[in-house]
Structure formats: C-alpha cells, structure tokens
Design a protein around this motif. Sequence first.
Motif, mmCIF file in Angstrom:
data_model
loop_
_atom_site.group_PDB
_atom_site.id
_atom_site.type_symbol
_atom_site.label_atom_id
_atom_site.label_comp_id
_atom_site.label_asym_id
_atom_site.label_seq_id
_atom_site.Cartn_x
_atom_site.Cartn_y
_atom_site.Cartn_z
ATOM 1 N N LYS A 303 0.827 -1.206 0.000
ATOM 2 C CA LYS A 303 0.000 0.000 0.000
ATOM 3 C C LYS A 303 0.861 1.255 0.000
ATOM 4 C CE LYS A 303 -4.079 -1.967 2.224
ATOM 5 N NZ LYS A 303 -5.001 -1.889 3.381
ATOM 6 N N ASP A 304 1.958 1.231 0.744
ATOM 7 C CA ASP A 304 2.889 2.360 0.774
ATOM 8 C C ASP A 304 4.301 1.793 0.706
ATOM 9 O OD1 ASP A 304 4.297 4.670 1.090
ATOM 10 O OD2 ASP A 304 3.362 5.286 2.972
ATOM 11 N N TYR A 305 4.935 1.956 -0.439
ATOM 12 C CA TYR A 305 6.261 1.382 -0.660
ATOM 13 C C TYR A 305 7.387 2.216 -0.059
ATOM 14 C CZ TYR A 305 6.898 5.051 -4.151
ATOM 15 O OH TYR A 305 7.020 6.270 -4.759
ATOM 16 N N ARG A 306 7.104 3.485 0.247
ATOM 17 C CA ARG A 306 8.183 4.427 0.579
ATOM 18 C C ARG A 306 8.981 4.075 1.837
ATOM 19 N NH1 ARG A 306 4.715 9.853 -0.081
ATOM 20 N NH2 ARG A 306 3.447 8.601 1.342
ATOM 21 N N PRO A 307 8.341 3.585 2.916
ATOM 22 C CA PRO A 307 9.162 3.208 4.085
ATOM 23 C C PRO A 307 10.170 2.101 3.805
ATOM 24 C CG PRO A 307 6.850 3.431 4.702
ATOM 25 C CD PRO A 307 6.908 3.487 3.205
ATOM 26 N N LEU A 308 9.995 1.401 2.672
ATOM 27 C CA LEU A 308 10.912 0.317 2.339
ATOM 28 C C LEU A 308 12.350 0.813 2.186
ATOM 29 C CD1 LEU A 308 10.985 -2.729 1.731
ATOM 30 C CD2 LEU A 308 10.565 -2.180 -0.672
ATOM 31 N N VAL A 309 12.531 2.101 1.853
ATOM 32 C CA VAL A 309 13.896 2.623 1.671
ATOM 33 C C VAL A 309 14.714 2.473 2.955
ATOM 34 C CG1 VAL A 309 13.222 4.225 -0.149
ATOM 35 C CG2 VAL A 309 13.201 5.003 2.219
ATOM 36 N N PHE A 310 14.069 2.596 4.115
ATOM 37 C CA PHE A 310 14.800 2.475 5.383
ATOM 38 C C PHE A 310 15.189 1.027 5.664
ATOM 39 C CE2 PHE A 310 12.338 6.410 5.949
ATOM 40 C CZ PHE A 310 13.362 7.282 6.278
ATOM 41 N N PHE A 311 14.394 0.082 5.195
ATOM 42 C CA PHE A 311 14.746 -1.333 5.363
ATOM 43 C C PHE A 311 15.914 -1.721 4.458
ATOM 44 C CE2 PHE A 311 10.398 -1.122 6.907
ATOM 45 C CZ PHE A 311 10.443 -1.931 8.036
ATOM 46 N N TYR A 312 16.125 -0.973 3.383
ATOM 47 C CA TYR A 312 17.251 -1.237 2.488
ATOM 48 C C TYR A 312 18.586 -0.782 3.090
ATOM 49 C CZ TYR A 312 14.282 -2.244 -1.586
ATOM 50 O OH TYR A 312 13.394 -2.797 -2.477
ATOM 51 N N LEU A 313 18.536 0.169 4.016
ATOM 52 C CA LEU A 313 19.774 0.814 4.471
ATOM 53 C C LEU A 313 20.804 -0.153 5.049
ATOM 54 C CD1 LEU A 313 18.648 4.251 5.969
ATOM 55 C CD2 LEU A 313 19.387 3.659 3.661
ATOM 56 N N PRO A 314 20.435 -1.115 5.911
ATOM 57 C CA PRO A 314 21.464 -2.045 6.411
ATOM 58 C C PRO A 314 22.188 -2.789 5.297
ATOM 59 C CG PRO A 314 19.471 -2.229 7.719
ATOM 60 C CD PRO A 314 19.128 -1.356 6.546
ATOM 61 N N PHE A 315 21.431 -3.226 4.267
ATOM 62 C CA PHE A 315 22.049 -3.936 3.148
ATOM 63 C C PHE A 315 23.000 -3.027 2.381
ATOM 64 C CE2 PHE A 315 21.896 -4.825 -1.452
ATOM 65 C CZ PHE A 315 22.524 -6.059 -1.465
ATOM 66 N N VAL A 316 22.549 -1.801 2.071
ATOM 67 C CA VAL A 316 23.386 -0.854 1.322
ATOM 68 C C VAL A 316 24.624 -0.490 2.136
ATOM 69 C CG1 VAL A 316 23.458 1.424 0.252
ATOM 70 C CG2 VAL A 316 21.402 0.029 0.046
ATOM 71 N N PHE A 317 24.435 -0.251 3.439
ATOM 72 C CA PHE A 317 25.561 0.088 4.316
ATOM 73 C C PHE A 317 26.571 -1.057 4.357
ATOM 74 C CE2 PHE A 317 27.778 0.198 8.352
ATOM 75 C CZ PHE A 317 28.117 1.537 8.500
ATOM 76 N N PHE A 318 26.083 -2.276 4.542
ATOM 77 C CA PHE A 318 26.968 -3.438 4.610
ATOM 78 C C PHE A 318 27.732 -3.622 3.299
ATOM 79 C CE2 PHE A 318 27.482 -8.015 3.698
ATOM 80 C CZ PHE A 318 28.348 -8.353 4.724
ATOM 81 N N LEU A 319 27.047 -3.484 2.172
ATOM 82 C CA LEU A 319 27.688 -3.664 0.872
ATOM 83 C C LEU A 319 28.739 -2.578 0.630
ATOM 84 C CD1 LEU A 319 27.420 -5.622 -1.525
ATOM 85 C CD2 LEU A 319 25.886 -3.972 -2.602
ATOM 86 N N ALA A 320 28.432 -1.343 1.048
ATOM 87 C CA ALA A 320 29.378 -0.235 0.861
ATOM 88 C C ALA A 320 30.633 -0.427 1.703
ATOM 89 C CB ALA A 320 28.705 1.091 1.206
ATOM 90 N N ARG A 321 30.512 -1.071 2.850
ATOM 91 C CA ARG A 321 31.657 -1.231 3.748
ATOM 92 C C ARG A 321 32.454 -2.512 3.483
ATOM 93 N NH1 ARG A 321 34.173 2.373 5.132
ATOM 94 N NH2 ARG A 321 35.144 1.103 6.760
ATOM 95 N N LEU A 322 31.971 -3.374 2.586
ATOM 96 C CA LEU A 322 32.671 -4.647 2.352
ATOM 97 C C LEU A 322 34.104 -4.473 1.836
ATOM 98 C CD1 LEU A 322 30.125 -7.272 0.990
ATOM 99 C CD2 LEU A 322 31.509 -7.367 3.060
ATOM 100 N N PRO A 323 34.361 -3.578 0.858
ATOM 101 C CA PRO A 323 35.766 -3.372 0.457
ATOM 102 C C PRO A 323 36.573 -2.827 1.636
ATOM 103 C CG PRO A 323 34.259 -2.433 -1.173
ATOM 104 C CD PRO A 323 33.434 -2.785 0.023
ATOM 105 N N LYS A 324 37.697 -3.452 1.932
ATOM 106 C CA LYS A 324 38.440 -3.096 3.129
ATOM 107 C C LYS A 324 39.245 -1.816 2.969
ATOM 108 C CE LYS A 324 38.768 -7.745 4.662
ATOM 109 N NZ LYS A 324 38.709 -8.862 5.003
ATOM 110 N N SER A 325 39.582 -1.434 1.741
ATOM 111 C CA SER A 325 40.359 -0.218 1.503
ATOM 112 C C SER A 325 39.861 0.471 0.242
ATOM 113 C CB SER A 325 41.854 -0.549 1.359
ATOM 114 O OG SER A 325 42.080 -1.263 0.157
#
Length: 375
Positions: A303-325
């Motif tokens: 019904k409202d897709y917009r709050p889904l962006v906050f559920f994506y944040l842990p995945f995006v954060f984790f993926l962004a931090r995976l490269p060590k340098s």
Amino acid sequence: MLTREKIGTDEAFFLTVAAMIEVGTLMGARDIAEKVGVDTWLVSPLETLFSLAAVYILTHLAMKFPEEDFFGFSRKIVGRWLAWPLSLGLAFYWLALAAHVARITTDVVKNSLLARTPAEVVLASLLLAAAYLAAKGLEPLARACIIITIVTLPLLMLLFVLVLPHLRLDNFLPIMPRGPWPVLQLAFWRISNAEEMSLFLILVPFMQQPNEAWRAAGKGYLLIMAVVITVLTTCQGVLGAETLKRTVIPGLTVTQLAEFAGTFIERISLLFISLWILLAFPTVTALLWAGAYLAGSSMFKLKDYRPLVFFYLPFVFFLARLPKSNLEVKSFFYFLQPLGFAYLWVIPVFLYIIAVIRFPGRLKEKAGKFPGRKR
C-alpha cells in the motif's frame, strides 16, 4: 496503493542530470587513461554516441507501455517467470549502485574534508539523509534535483574554466598510437557508465507527458556528457595521460590550480569537492527510491512502498563497507559494469525486439493518447 505521483518533462530532465553527475566522475579520467593512455579525450565523445543509442532504445521500449513500469511491461512481453528475476536483478543493481556511489563519496569526504571522522559515521549520515528524502516520494526528489543542479553545476564548471590557461595541447598527442580499436571498444563498453539512465525503465508512468521521455532523457544525457567531456579533457590537458594514471582524484588535483592570486577563498578545491558531493546525494536518493518503488509497489503491491527505503539501508551500508580499503572498491564493485551493460543495452534490445514482434504499432497507438505539451 498510493496514487501515482506525476512529474513534468523538465523535472525528469533535472532528475536525470542530478542523478547521473556524481562523485565518481571525478575519477573517470584516471580509469580511462589506464586503458587507452593519451587517447583518453577521444573516448567520451564516442561513448556519448553509443550510449545515446542505448538510451533511445530503453526509453522507446518504456514508451511502448506508458502506463507500465519495468516489471509490468516485461511481464507482458516475456511472461512473469522471466519478469520476476529481471526485476529483482534490476532492484539489486540499483541498490548495489547506491552502495558504490555512497562508498566513493565517503572515501572522498574522508580524504579531503573530514579526515578524523570515522568512515562509518560519514556513510551512515549520507544514507540516512538520502533515505529521508527518498521516503518523501518522487515529486520532492525531483524538486530537490532542480535546486541542486541549478546551484552547483554552474559553479563547478566555472572552476574548470579557471584552470584552462594551464591546459597544454601536447598532452593530447599523438592521436591513436595503438589504432582506433582500443578506443572504440572502451567507448562501447562504457555504455554501462550511463547507470542512472536505467531509471527511465520505471519513470515513464510518472511523467505527465510519457511520450516526452526520450526528449528528457536525451537532453539530460547530452548535458551530462558535455560536463563529463569538459572535466575529462581538462584533466588530461592539464595533467597529461601518464600523470592521470597515478592521480587518485584528478578533478580535485586539477582544481587546486585555480588557487591563484585574486581568489577570495583560501582552498577553492575543497569548495569544488563540497559542491560535487552535493550532486552525489540525489544519485543515492534516486536509486533508493527506485529500488523501493520497483520491489514494494510494482512487484509486491504494498500500500505504501516508501518506508521500504529504510529497510534497504542495512544492506546498502553493509555492501558499501565490504571493500576493506579504497584500492579494493573498484575491483569489488566491478560486477556493476556487466550488470549495467545488460540493463542499459542487452535486456532493452531483447525486450524491444520481442515487443515489436508481439505488439506491432503499439508505440504509435499509445503515443496518440498522450499528446505533447502545446506550444
């Protein structure tokens, strides 16, 4: 389901410009120089021609089904069993791209502005701010893109005009010492660098004049490439191809030459970085919004897709931090290039051909229902 928001052609144009010009452009000259050396300046004009062809097919595919987004029209063209994996792959591509842009932006901020601030704090702050705007919906995002583009882009281009006296023409010679093939090959492969143009796979139904999608995308891409060509050519003309290969952030290095007598800002290159980072913000925001809409509203019918962006944040954060340098970022996110090439060229061409066969004349029929703005 939420009433679908609507944006005008001009708003789609500014959204395209703001989403595509991001901090990664600062390093583009180095990446090209590593592959073709002194012919770096020739790649982007050829890349523009190849990518415009891809954007033309992509937008006209979407314009065949102006009431449908990617999941909707791909389901009609190839059936749901192919539409689901294609759409999930596209959502993953956008989120991974958001992680890539956010990581590069974080590294640039750390190296140039906030050396003592933990990278995790910078990254989390960027993602939270982007998610907040993305959760507001497409219309506020499009208006923000207009303001950010109008304020930042002229100032950024002015900085490169200031360093033109340092440009040396001999840095562009000799022309094609290894022949034209390496330049043509790289230019065609760099279709994948038009990543954010894939947003038009879902933007057309949101436009007040869907038949103007190609106009908005084409004009936006041409403006973007004018900026990119200016930046890359200036970087090579000032630094030379060999120096480019060893320069981490060529755009920053070049703008430091603008710090000459008469300037009233002590470190004008840091102003340049600050302005450019502002353009990375709508990129991350648009990608988070697109991923939330495609998965939440189109595929799973929330019904409202917009709050889904906050559920994506842990995945995006984790993926962004995976490269060590910083040195591992490029190799880790290399998978984005074949994915981008697929979603900007291979898949749209494949779907377009099938759509033409299965739905002949559909483009002409649908375009008549959405006349352009009267002039």
